[in-house]
Scaffold this active site. Structure first.
Site, PDB file in Angstrom:
ATOM      1  N   CYS A 184       0.805  -1.219   0.000  1.00  0.00           N
ATOM      2  CA  CYS A 184       0.000   0.000   0.000  1.00  0.00           C
ATOM      3  C   CYS A 184       0.842   1.275   0.000  1.00  0.00           C
ATOM      4  CB  CYS A 184      -0.947  -0.006   1.195  1.00  0.00           C
ATOM      5  SG  CYS A 184      -2.012  -1.473   1.262  1.00  0.00           S
ATOM      6  N   HIS A 223      -3.534   6.930   1.791  1.00  0.00           N
ATOM      7  CA  HIS A 223      -3.934   5.599   1.341  1.00  0.00           C
ATOM      8  C   HIS A 223      -5.294   5.274   1.947  1.00  0.00           C
ATOM      9  CE1 HIS A 223      -4.258   1.346   0.845  1.00  0.00           C
ATOM     10  NE2 HIS A 223      -3.925   1.074   2.094  1.00  0.00           N
ATOM     11  N   ASN A 258     -10.158  -0.786   0.198  1.00  0.00           N
ATOM     12  CA  ASN A 258      -8.703  -0.683   0.175  1.00  0.00           C
ATOM     13  C   ASN A 258      -8.180  -1.306  -1.116  1.00  0.00           C
ATOM     14  OD1 ASN A 258      -5.932  -1.021   0.504  1.00  0.00           O
ATOM     15  ND2 ASN A 258      -6.066  -1.658   2.637  1.00  0.00           N
TER      16      ASN A 258
END
EC number: 2.3.1.180
Length: 406
Positions: free
Chosen positions: A182, A332, A362
């Site tokens: 990520c 993020h 996500n």
């Protein structure tokens, strides 16, 4: 744990804190480029230093030899792509013990997009990259480099060359994958800047794309509710030093935290068709694959709420800025509670926080460029706006960058 941090830029106000930052640079591994003393030409040096040594003061920072740099870089085009299949919280409730309220209260997520057998992550990444080129009005022929930030390539040896081929980059520009989960897109941005400043590249495509749905245990409600698939891209282009748009960055990793978030390799039973003559123990080796994502949610949450604001504050300090100077906070998209906590710590009001987590979940390395592209095309982010962005996740890795759009 290791860290790398930096200050890159020419157009950021110092707010009278130059002396403070010079002392700060001496105590942090850094790339330092300042326009306060040398207009349009910049002295740069860098160092990487172990955090344990840095804290104890046992080992001084060792800097590489400074050199003159007269090139900057700027973000001039964005694009994104998502799979066709949308999976809602109600859809998940049909296969695992959960419901929309349970998911949305804990994460802020309502929907996510998931790759099906007909989809390809490489195709999504190519579509996002093509849109970024179109916005930037740059032809694929003029792309010098393609950086594919992904932890889920569709080829063990990397997907970037296939994207380069699909785009029609006939000059065979260098293309390679960056694996940092990520945090990958932020690392890709910094890498693009380094290639432009130090390597003479002019147009670097930075793509964030992941299909974590392929590695999710869909019976585990603690993880399957979180992840979706997507791709996002930006074009980073060289420019004069006084137009530079990457002002500062701060990057870290801590392998000790891997136990909290991982998808480790596992060995399958040996293929019976291969057989063995018994002459060599444990040979032929068993076929390997990756396990489903394993995550200690509470520890990852604590890690993000502690480390991300610290990293952004460091990057802002090196740029001579604070939270009130930025136009947008773009993190993020992992969990809305993390986004809210970081915004509160930095005293950034909600109206200046970019979030599309509710619609996509996500999406790992894709989350930042996906949200950025939507904000640019929706008219939120305009040329000249300053953005504080940060990625964090498996590794553990985390990092931040202060950038200007356009």
């Amino acid at each position: 744990m290791a860290n790398a941090s930096g200050f890159l830029g020419h157009s950021v106000p110092t707010l009278g804190r130059t002396t403070q930052f010079q002392h700060s640079m001496a105590s942090h591994g850094s790339v330092f480029c300042s326009s306060d003393f040398i207009p349009k030409r910049v002295f740069c040096c860098s160092a990487v230093q172990g955090a344990d040594k840095q804290a104890s003061g046992d080992s001084p920072t060792e800097y590489r030899t400074p050199r003159l740099v007269s090139r900057g870089c700027k973000l001039i085009g964005s694009g994104s792509a998502i799979p066709a299949l949308q999976v809602s919280n109600d859809d998940l409730a049909k296969i695992v013990d959960t419901n929309d309220e349970w998911i949305s209260v804990r994460t802020g997520i309502h929907n996510r997009r998931v790759l099906t057998g007909k989809d390809s992550l490489t195709n999504l990444a190519t579509e996002a990259a093509r849109k970024a080129l179109e916005m930037a009005q740059v032809d694929a022929e003029d792309v010098d480099m393609v950086l594919m930030c992904t932890s889920t390539p569709e080829d063990l040896f990397g997907s970037a060359p296939q994207i380069q081929k699909a785009l029609g980059c006939k000059k065979n520009p260098l293309s390679y994958d960056i694996t940092a989960a990520c945090s990958g897109f932020v690392l890709g941005l910094v890498s693009a800047a380094c290639h432009i400043r130090g390597g003479g590249f002019n147009n670097v495509l930075v793509i964030g794309a992941d299909s974590l749905s392929r590695y999710v245990d869909w019976t585990d409600r603690g993880t399957c509710i979180l992840f979706g698939d997507a791709a996002g891209a930006v074009l980073v282009q060289s420019c004069d030093a006084d137009e530079d748009g990457l002002f500062a960055f701060d990057l870290h990793s801590d392998g000790d935290g891997q136990r909290h978030l991982k998808a480790a390799i596992t060995e399958n039973e040996i293929d019976h068709a291969v057989g063995t003559n018994g002459s060599v123990s444990d040979f032929p080796p068993r076929r390997s694959s990756y396990s489903c994502i394993q995550m200690n949610g509470k520890e990852v949450f604590r890690f993000a709420c502690r480390s991300v604001p610290q990293s952004i504050e460091l990057a802002l300090a090196k740029a001579g800025l604070n939270g009130s100077n930025i136009d947008w906070l773009l993190l993020h998209q992992a969990n809305q509670r993390i986004i809210d906590a970081v915004a509160t710590r930095l005293e950034v009001p909600q109206e200046r926080v970019i979030s599309n987590l509710a619609n996509y979940g996500n999406t790992s390395a894709a989350s930042i460029p996906l949200a950025l592209d939507e904000a640019v095309r929706g008219g939120k982010v305009k040329p000249g706006h300053l953005i504080a962005t940060a990625g964090f996740g498996a590794g553990l890795t985390w990092g931040s960058a202060i950038v200007r759009w356009g």
